[in-house]
Structures are given as structure tokens and as C-alpha cells.
Design an enzyme around this catalytic site. Sequence first.
Site, PDB file in Angstrom:
ATOM      1  N   SER A 192       0.551  -1.385   0.116  1.00 35.62           N
ATOM      2  CA  SER A 192      -0.360   0.404   0.214  1.00 35.62           C
ATOM      3  C   SER A 192       0.632   1.621   0.374  1.00 35.62           C
ATOM      4  O   SER A 192       2.108   1.363   0.201  1.00 35.62           O
ATOM      5  CB  SER A 192      -1.032   0.354   1.004  1.00 35.62           C
ATOM      6  OG  SER A 192      -1.879   1.088   1.401  1.00 35.62           O
TER       7      SER A 192
ATOM      8  N   TYR B 120      -1.585  -1.322  10.440  1.00 34.71           N
ATOM      9  CA  TYR B 120      -2.262  -2.260   9.797  1.00 34.71           C
ATOM     10  C   TYR B 120      -1.075  -1.653   8.301  1.00 34.71           C
ATOM     11  O   TYR B 120      -0.817  -2.012   8.236  1.00 34.71           O
ATOM     12  CB  TYR B 120      -3.550  -0.962   8.893  1.00 34.71           C
ATOM     13  CG  TYR B 120      -3.556  -1.204   7.589  1.00 34.71           C
ATOM     14  CD1 TYR B 120      -4.031  -2.250   6.767  1.00 34.71           C
ATOM     15  CD2 TYR B 120      -2.983  -0.126   7.063  1.00 34.71           C
ATOM     16  CE1 TYR B 120      -3.475  -2.647   5.836  1.00 34.71           C
ATOM     17  CE2 TYR B 120      -3.135   0.180   5.570  1.00 34.71           C
ATOM     18  CZ  TYR B 120      -3.411  -1.203   5.075  1.00 34.71           C
ATOM     19  OH  TYR B 120      -3.596  -1.256   3.374  1.00 34.71           O
TER      20      TYR B 120
ATOM     21  N   LYS C  94       2.176  -3.387   6.645  1.00 32.04           N
ATOM     22  CA  LYS C  94       2.692  -3.634   5.136  1.00 32.04           C
ATOM     23  C   LYS C  94       4.037  -3.384   4.968  1.00 32.04           C
ATOM     24  O   LYS C  94       4.842  -3.958   4.336  1.00 32.04           O
ATOM     25  CB  LYS C  94       1.934  -2.858   4.525  1.00 32.04           C
ATOM     26  CG  LYS C  94       0.151  -2.305   4.364  1.00 32.04           C
ATOM     27  CD  LYS C  94       0.066  -3.952   3.028  1.00 32.04           C
ATOM     28  CE  LYS C  94      -1.671  -4.459   3.409  1.00 32.04           C
ATOM     29  NZ  LYS C  94      -1.211  -6.134   3.129  1.00 32.04           N
TER      30      LYS C  94
HETATM   31  C1  UD1 Z   1      -6.293   3.645   3.620  1.00 40.41           C
HETATM   32  C2  UD1 Z   1      -4.879   3.598   4.255  1.00 40.41           C
HETATM   33  C3  UD1 Z   1      -4.411   2.791   3.105  1.00 40.41           C
HETATM   34  C4  UD1 Z   1      -5.573   1.522   2.812  1.00 40.41           C
HETATM   35  C5  UD1 Z   1      -6.784   1.866   2.087  1.00 40.41           C
HETATM   36  C6  UD1 Z   1      -7.725   0.994   2.335  1.00 40.41           C
HETATM   37  C7  UD1 Z   1      -3.703   4.941   5.164  1.00 40.41           C
HETATM   38  C8  UD1 Z   1      -3.425   6.095   5.260  1.00 40.41           C
HETATM   39  N1  UD1 Z   1      -4.427   4.899   3.844  1.00 40.41           N
HETATM   40  O1  UD1 Z   1      -6.615   4.891   2.714  1.00 40.41           O
HETATM   41  O2  UD1 Z   1      -2.945   2.282   3.465  1.00 40.41           O
HETATM   42  O3  UD1 Z   1      -4.927   0.601   1.544  1.00 40.41           O
HETATM   43  O4  UD1 Z   1      -7.298   2.752   3.206  1.00 40.41           O
HETATM   44  O5  UD1 Z   1      -8.885   0.762   2.418  1.00 40.41           O
HETATM   45  O6  UD1 Z   1      -3.816   3.993   6.007  1.00 40.41           O
HETATM   46  N2  UD1 Z   1     -12.752  11.076   3.278  1.00 40.41           N
HETATM   47  C9  UD1 Z   1     -14.019  11.227   4.045  1.00 40.41           C
HETATM   48  N3  UD1 Z   1     -15.905  10.798   4.522  1.00 40.41           N
HETATM   49  C10 UD1 Z   1     -15.338   9.589   5.418  1.00 40.41           C
HETATM   50  C11 UD1 Z   1     -14.065   8.915   4.690  1.00 40.41           C
HETATM   51  C12 UD1 Z   1     -13.243   9.338   3.616  1.00 40.41           C
HETATM   52  O7  UD1 Z   1     -13.445  12.490   4.072  1.00 40.41           O
HETATM   53  O8  UD1 Z   1     -16.319   8.718   4.998  1.00 40.41           O
HETATM   54  C13 UD1 Z   1     -11.531  11.021   3.175  1.00 40.41           C
HETATM   55  C14 UD1 Z   1     -10.439  10.900   3.529  1.00 40.41           C
HETATM   56  O9  UD1 Z   1     -10.331  11.012   5.036  1.00 40.41           O
HETATM   57  C15 UD1 Z   1      -9.355  11.013   3.089  1.00 40.41           C
HETATM   58  C16 UD1 Z   1      -9.988   9.810   1.132  1.00 40.41           C
HETATM   59  O10 UD1 Z   1     -11.205  10.667   2.096  1.00 40.41           O
HETATM   60  O11 UD1 Z   1      -8.964  12.126   2.482  1.00 40.41           O
HETATM   61  C17 UD1 Z   1     -10.148   8.853   1.164  1.00 40.41           C
HETATM   62  O12 UD1 Z   1     -10.305   7.904   2.120  1.00 40.41           O
HETATM   63  P1  UD1 Z   1     -10.278   6.519   2.213  1.00 40.41           P
HETATM   64  O13 UD1 Z   1     -11.768   6.121   1.400  1.00 40.41           O
HETATM   65  O14 UD1 Z   1     -10.568   5.641   3.378  1.00 40.41           O
HETATM   66  O15 UD1 Z   1      -8.946   5.404   2.022  1.00 40.41           O
HETATM   67  P2  UD1 Z   1      -6.908   6.055   2.800  1.00 40.41           P
HETATM   68  O16 UD1 Z   1      -7.382   6.742   3.901  1.00 40.41           O
HETATM   69  O17 UD1 Z   1      -6.764   7.264   2.151  1.00 40.41           O
END
Ligand code: UD1
Length: 343
Positions: free
Chosen positions: A128, A153, A157
Amino acid sequence: MGNKKILVTGGTGFIGSHTVVELQQHGYDVVIIDNLSNSTIEVLDNIAKITGIVPVFEQFDLADADRTTDFLHRHSDISGIIHFAAFKAVGESMEKPLHYYRNNVQSLINLLEGMKNNGITNLVFSSSCTVYGQPDELPVTEKAPIKPAWSPYGNTKQMCEDILKFTTMAHPIHAIALRYFNPIGAHHTSLIGELPLGVPNNLVPFITQTAIGQRSCLSVFGNDYNTPDGTAVRDYIHVVDIAKAHVVAVERMLNGKCKLDLEIFNLGTGIGYSVMDVINAFEKVSGEKLNYKIVPRRPGDVEMVWADTRFANEELGWKAEKNVDEMMLAAWNWEKALAAKKI
Ligand code: UD1
């Protein structure tokens, strides 16, 4: 000679199921191991609806060394393994660190042990972009330093990549670690896709579940980041593009093209989209108005990250093809197909 046999661990999961489809469509015989901890058995039928082939399936936990050894002994004719099976929820890993270390790290050790003992030499590993933390330079290349992990997590990795580095040095095993950025979307048939259990942690399933009426409102985690619109930026990539990269990686190994015992590639599009960009793309392709509100930042989130894709593009001869509109449309069609089934 028959088809080459590939073991896909976690093959009923989100990325696993799409990869099984691509492998079958490229003429591989696929065997799946999955403990169904975050997927359902129906995925097998849906894979078969797409490809016409029901993959061979065994349900057990790879953290069980005896079961894993027994399986690999019975299937020592496997040409390669793609190892997806792992837990992936950042927040949950903070609450249950040992659960994550046992599942993610122990499973890899058991698989490698079994490979060594049965002469299986090729492994593709799901890594990841989380290993980079917040990179100092963007786009981030595979040579960027590994930052201290922010969660168990992420740490698993990093540990797994280290285990691969030293194990491939000591034994005749080749490994390719693929560092995924943010995989989203679903198969164009809407027969397979992401099936989060409970409340989704990830952005896109939360968007589609809100739009379908299953959740009342999306929380946007922070609009005070140092980004063009203040929301955090990620490199979203279509799951089918990710799946295709695995077929390329398997073929590279089987054709003896690996240049190092452990090779590492970024899998992204090279384009960063903010949370608002993703919401806007969703509203455009779906024609739905999304109910969302801005809330404080989510602890542990990095500000922005996107991939330097040149090494993967040039060395693997693979490139992500689908854009964010296609990703969001696929995710939306999948959500609608799920809703239609529930009625
Ligand atoms: C996370 C993990 C990544 C992992 C992936 C797998 C980290 C930092 N990131 O990615 O390693 O492979 O999940 O599922 O460890 N967001 C919102 N509202 C929500 C959900 C998300 O605003 O309800 C925003 C988050 O703040 C982020 C973006 O959307 O900026 C993407 O979030 P998400 O889909 O959870 O992925 P990551 O956190 O980037």
C-alpha cells in the site's frame, strides 16, 4: 500441458475477485483461499457468471500454519501466488493491533514457509502507498523513504515488505510487491465490487451508500488542508486496472523477467483528486445530489499523496486506463445493483 495454476489468497475480496476474473480471462486456472471474514461465498457464483468458470475454493485462515502447509503440499503444482488476504481498516488496527499483526504478518510467514518447502517460487504481494506516510516529494516514487507507520495496519505492510526482502534474498523465491494507491470502482458487469461490512471506512462506498439512502450524510474529513480546495488529495485508481496489473506481474515472474528478487511498483494513475473532486465527479455521472457536511480532519490521514507511475508504466508495460468519472460510474452502478438485489 494444461493451464498454469495460480493461487489467489483473499480471492473473494474486493481486489481479489476482480483479479480472479482477469486471470481466468487470461487462461489461468485459479484456486482461491479465503476465510470469508470480509466477503461472502456468493462472490464465487458471480465470478462464474462473468467468466463461465467457478474457481476452486477452500475456506480457511492462512494464519493457521498447519492448514496452510497442508494446502501447499497438496497444490505444489501452483505456478504462482497472489497474496491479498489481509485486514485493511486503519482505525480497527489501532484498537486491535495484535489481531492485525497475527493476521497480516503470520499469514505471509506461513505462505512463504509453505512455498519454500514445496518449491513454489513466485509471489505477488498486496502492499500500500501507506508505507510512504506523507511523502516529502510528490509524485512519490518507489525510492521514497519509508516513514514510521501511523497505524498497526500500515506497519504490517512495512513489515511484510521487509520479510519479503530478506526471505527472497535467502531462498529461491521471487516477489513483486504492488503498492496500491486508492482502489475504487467495480466490474463493468456490476456482478462484483466492494462489499464493506457495516459502516464503510472508505470514501467511495460511503458516497454511494449515502446516495442510495442507506446513510444519511457523508462526513468530509477536513477542508483546511493545504490543497487547492482544502480537502485531502489521493490517487484513486479503478480496481480493474489494479487487477490487470496483477496479471502483468504474474506473467513477468513466469517468463523469468524479474530483475531483482523483490521488485516494488506503485499502482496509481499519477493524478491526485481531492475529496470534493470525487464528490463532484460522483454527482456529475450519477445525476444525484449528495448530502454531505464538512467535519474535522480524521486522525491519521495524510494531506496529499499521488503516485509517480513511470517505473510501473515503463518496466511492467502497464498503465491505468480508467478516469475518475468511469470509476465513480462503476461504483454507482454496483451500488444500484446491490440495492436491486435487496428489494
Ligand atoms: C486508507 C489507507 C490505505 C489503505 C486504504 C484501504 C492510510 C493512510 N490509508 O486509505 O493505506 O490501503 O485505506 O482501504 O493508511 N474521507 C472522507 N469521508 C469519509 C471517508 C473518507 O472525507 O467518510 C476522506 C479521507 O479523509 C481521505 C479520503 O477520503 O482524505 C480517502 O479516504 P479512504 O477511502 O478512507 O482511503 P485512505 O485513508 O486514503
